[in-house]
Design a protein around this motif. Structure first.
Motif, PDB file in Angstrom:
ATOM      1  N   ASP A   1      -9.242  17.537   5.671  1.00  0.00           N
ATOM      2  CA  ASP A   1     -10.312  18.028   4.788  1.00  0.00           C
ATOM      3  C   ASP A   1     -11.106  19.141   5.480  1.00  0.00           C
ATOM      4  O   ASP A   1     -11.478  20.135   4.850  1.00  0.00           O
ATOM      5  CB  ASP A   1     -11.259  16.892   4.394  1.00  0.00           C
ATOM      6  CG  ASP A   1     -10.654  15.957   3.356  1.00  0.00           C
ATOM      7  OD1 ASP A   1      -9.609  16.288   2.761  1.00  0.00           O
ATOM      8  OD2 ASP A   1     -11.241  14.871   3.139  1.00  0.00           O
TER       9      ASP A   1
ATOM     10  N   TYR B   1       0.479   7.287   3.077  1.00  0.00           N
ATOM     11  CA  TYR B   1      -0.266   8.545   3.052  1.00  0.00           C
ATOM     12  C   TYR B   1       0.683   9.642   3.526  1.00  0.00           C
ATOM     13  O   TYR B   1       1.004   9.749   4.703  1.00  0.00           O
ATOM     14  CB  TYR B   1      -1.498   8.432   3.949  1.00  0.00           C
ATOM     15  CG  TYR B   1      -2.317   9.698   4.063  1.00  0.00           C
ATOM     16  CD1 TYR B   1      -2.562  10.519   2.957  1.00  0.00           C
ATOM     17  CD2 TYR B   1      -2.877  10.076   5.277  1.00  0.00           C
ATOM     18  CE1 TYR B   1      -3.320  11.661   3.063  1.00  0.00           C
ATOM     19  CE2 TYR B   1      -3.642  11.230   5.400  1.00  0.00           C
ATOM     20  CZ  TYR B   1      -3.864  12.013   4.290  1.00  0.00           C
ATOM     21  OH  TYR B   1      -4.625  13.160   4.398  1.00  0.00           O
TER      22      TYR B   1
ATOM     23  N   TYR C   1      -4.285   5.515  11.280  1.00  0.00           N
ATOM     24  CA  TYR C   1      -5.080   6.725  11.486  1.00  0.00           C
ATOM     25  C   TYR C   1      -5.314   7.491  10.189  1.00  0.00           C
ATOM     26  O   TYR C   1      -5.730   8.657  10.226  1.00  0.00           O
ATOM     27  CB  TYR C   1      -4.380   7.630  12.505  1.00  0.00           C
ATOM     28  CG  TYR C   1      -4.291   7.018  13.875  1.00  0.00           C
ATOM     29  CD1 TYR C   1      -5.353   7.080  14.765  1.00  0.00           C
ATOM     30  CD2 TYR C   1      -3.126   6.358  14.270  1.00  0.00           C
ATOM     31  CE1 TYR C   1      -5.270   6.504  16.020  1.00  0.00           C
ATOM     32  CE2 TYR C   1      -3.028   5.783  15.527  1.00  0.00           C
ATOM     33  CZ  TYR C   1      -4.115   5.860  16.397  1.00  0.00           C
ATOM     34  OH  TYR C   1      -4.028   5.287  17.639  1.00  0.00           O
ATOM     35  N   GLU C   2      -5.053   6.872   9.057  1.00  0.00           N
ATOM     36  CA  GLU C   2      -5.145   7.585   7.782  1.00  0.00           C
ATOM     37  C   GLU C   2      -6.518   8.213   7.567  1.00  0.00           C
ATOM     38  O   GLU C   2      -6.629   9.393   7.227  1.00  0.00           O
ATOM     39  CB  GLU C   2      -4.820   6.640   6.616  1.00  0.00           C
ATOM     40  CG  GLU C   2      -4.926   7.324   5.268  1.00  0.00           C
ATOM     41  CD  GLU C   2      -4.536   6.440   4.099  1.00  0.00           C
ATOM     42  OE1 GLU C   2      -5.020   6.714   2.994  1.00  0.00           O
ATOM     43  OE2 GLU C   2      -3.748   5.491   4.278  1.00  0.00           O
ATOM     44  N   SER C   3      -7.579   7.458   7.777  1.00  0.00           N
ATOM     45  CA  SER C   3      -8.929   7.966   7.551  1.00  0.00           C
ATOM     46  C   SER C   3      -9.237   9.146   8.473  1.00  0.00           C
ATOM     47  O   SER C   3      -9.785  10.168   8.047  1.00  0.00           O
ATOM     48  CB  SER C   3      -9.947   6.840   7.760  1.00  0.00           C
ATOM     49  OG  SER C   3     -11.251   7.325   7.592  1.00  0.00           O
ATOM     50  N   GLU C   4      -8.834   9.021   9.727  1.00  0.00           N
ATOM     51  CA  GLU C   4      -9.062  10.090  10.705  1.00  0.00           C
ATOM     52  C   GLU C   4      -8.316  11.362  10.311  1.00  0.00           C
ATOM     53  O   GLU C   4      -8.862  12.476  10.382  1.00  0.00           O
ATOM     54  CB  GLU C   4      -8.595   9.607  12.084  1.00  0.00           C
ATOM     55  CG  GLU C   4      -8.730  10.626  13.188  1.00  0.00           C
ATOM     56  CD  GLU C   4      -8.116  10.132  14.495  1.00  0.00           C
ATOM     57  OE1 GLU C   4      -7.479  10.964  15.181  1.00  0.00           O
ATOM     58  OE2 GLU C   4      -8.261   8.945  14.832  1.00  0.00           O
TER      59      GLU C   4
ATOM     60  N   ARG D   1      -7.218  12.196   7.268  1.00  0.00           N
ATOM     61  CA  ARG D   1      -7.827  12.749   6.041  1.00  0.00           C
ATOM     62  C   ARG D   1      -9.038  13.618   6.379  1.00  0.00           C
ATOM     63  O   ARG D   1      -9.191  14.728   5.859  1.00  0.00           O
ATOM     64  CB  ARG D   1      -8.247  11.631   5.090  1.00  0.00           C
ATOM     65  CG  ARG D   1      -7.111  11.022   4.295  1.00  0.00           C
ATOM     66  CD  ARG D   1      -7.667   9.943   3.343  1.00  0.00           C
ATOM     67  NE  ARG D   1      -6.621   9.204   2.713  1.00  0.00           N
ATOM     68  CZ  ARG D   1      -6.021   9.549   1.573  1.00  0.00           C
ATOM     69  NH1 ARG D   1      -6.379  10.655   0.947  1.00  0.00           N
ATOM     70  NH2 ARG D   1      -5.069   8.801   1.067  1.00  0.00           N
ATOM     71  N   ASP D   2      -9.910  13.097   7.258  1.00  0.00           N
ATOM     72  CA  ASP D   2     -11.094  13.860   7.655  1.00  0.00           C
ATOM     73  C   ASP D   2     -10.695  15.155   8.359  1.00  0.00           C
ATOM     74  O   ASP D   2     -11.267  16.226   8.107  1.00  0.00           O
ATOM     75  CB  ASP D   2     -11.984  13.028   8.592  1.00  0.00           C
ATOM     76  CG  ASP D   2     -12.687  11.879   7.867  1.00  0.00           C
ATOM     77  OD1 ASP D   2     -12.698  11.883   6.615  1.00  0.00           O
ATOM     78  OD2 ASP D   2     -13.204  10.988   8.555  1.00  0.00           O
TER      79      ASP D   2
ATOM     80  N   GLU E   1       0.837  -1.198   0.000  1.00  0.00           N
ATOM     81  CA  GLU E   1       0.000   0.000   0.000  1.00  0.00           C
ATOM     82  C   GLU E   1       0.871   1.247   0.000  1.00  0.00           C
ATOM     83  O   GLU E   1       1.905   1.293   0.651  1.00  0.00           O
ATOM     84  CB  GLU E   1      -0.892   0.019   1.237  1.00  0.00           C
ATOM     85  CG  GLU E   1      -2.130  -0.808   1.075  1.00  0.00           C
ATOM     86  CD  GLU E   1      -3.137  -0.525   2.175  1.00  0.00           C
ATOM     87  OE1 GLU E   1      -3.275   0.645   2.581  1.00  0.00           O
ATOM     88  OE2 GLU E   1      -3.755  -1.489   2.623  1.00  0.00           O
TER      89      GLU E   1
END
Length: 195
Positions: free
Chosen positions: A98, A6, A89-92, A94-95, A3
């Motif tokens: 953003d 990030y 924690y990538e999703s956290e 990113r949010d 993968e």
């Protein structure tokens, strides 16, 4: 299949106020861009009624097309920091980013350059970066230095005084690398310091 990490490139407040869950960071620079205080800030360093000014990246050819009077040298390069985020924690993150960069910024992918064995080369391909493009509603474009300095000096928002943003950013860029230089940023720093 491995993968892709990030990695986020910070060239403004992310330099002195990094995102959470960073597991590695490396200074680097961009080619083909300029960093300018050309973005209104309604939500961090100003208000809806009195927007402050914050930096954005602008493709050099775009800036040249509408800023023929820009007095700053073409040889300036945009230094910043590439942050690798913990995959857990990538999703956290990113949010979080953003939301933090919601006032007119668009996510782009960029290549980050560095100096390796005294040679300039790409050190990270396809990092993420928030850019305030000229077609976003908060983009203000080129303003005379004195007017820009006055706005920065007076503006205050939920994240604090606009002039503190300017000083923190200038201090951080000075410390990034012996090669880092940003004449637009340093000119604003000098102008504001003289008040």
């Amino acid at each position: 299949m491995v993968e892709k990490s990030y990695i986020v490139f910070g060239y403004g407040s992310l330099i002195f106020k990094p995102p959470p869950h960073v597991i590695a960071q490396v200074p680097g620079f961009l080619k083909g861009y300029v960093r300018r205080f050309a973005q209104q800030s309604h939500d961090h360093r100003g208000t809806e009624e009195n927007p402050g000014r914050v930096v954005t990246l602008i493709h050099k050819e775009h800036w040249d097309s509408f800023s023929g009077s820009d007095p700053f040298p073409d040889e300036d390069i945009v230094w910043g920091i590439a942050y690798t985020i913990d995959p857990a924690y990538e999703s956290e993150v990113r949010d979080y980013l953003d939301y933090r960069e919601k006032d007119g910024y668009t996510l782009e992918t960029i290549d980050i350059h560095g100096i390796v064995d005294e040679q300039e080369q790409v050190i990270i391909h396809g990092a993420y970066c928030y850019v305030g493009r000229p077609d976003n509603p908060s983009f203000i474009g080129s303003e005379p230095l004195e007017r820009l300095s006055n706005i920065i000096w007076k503006s205050v928002g939920p994240s604090g005084r606009n002039k503190d943003y300017l000083y923190e950013l200038a201090k951080a860029v000075h410390q990034l690398s012996p090669n880092s230089f940003d004449s637009h940023l340093y000119a604003l720093e000098s102008q504001s310091a003289g008040r």
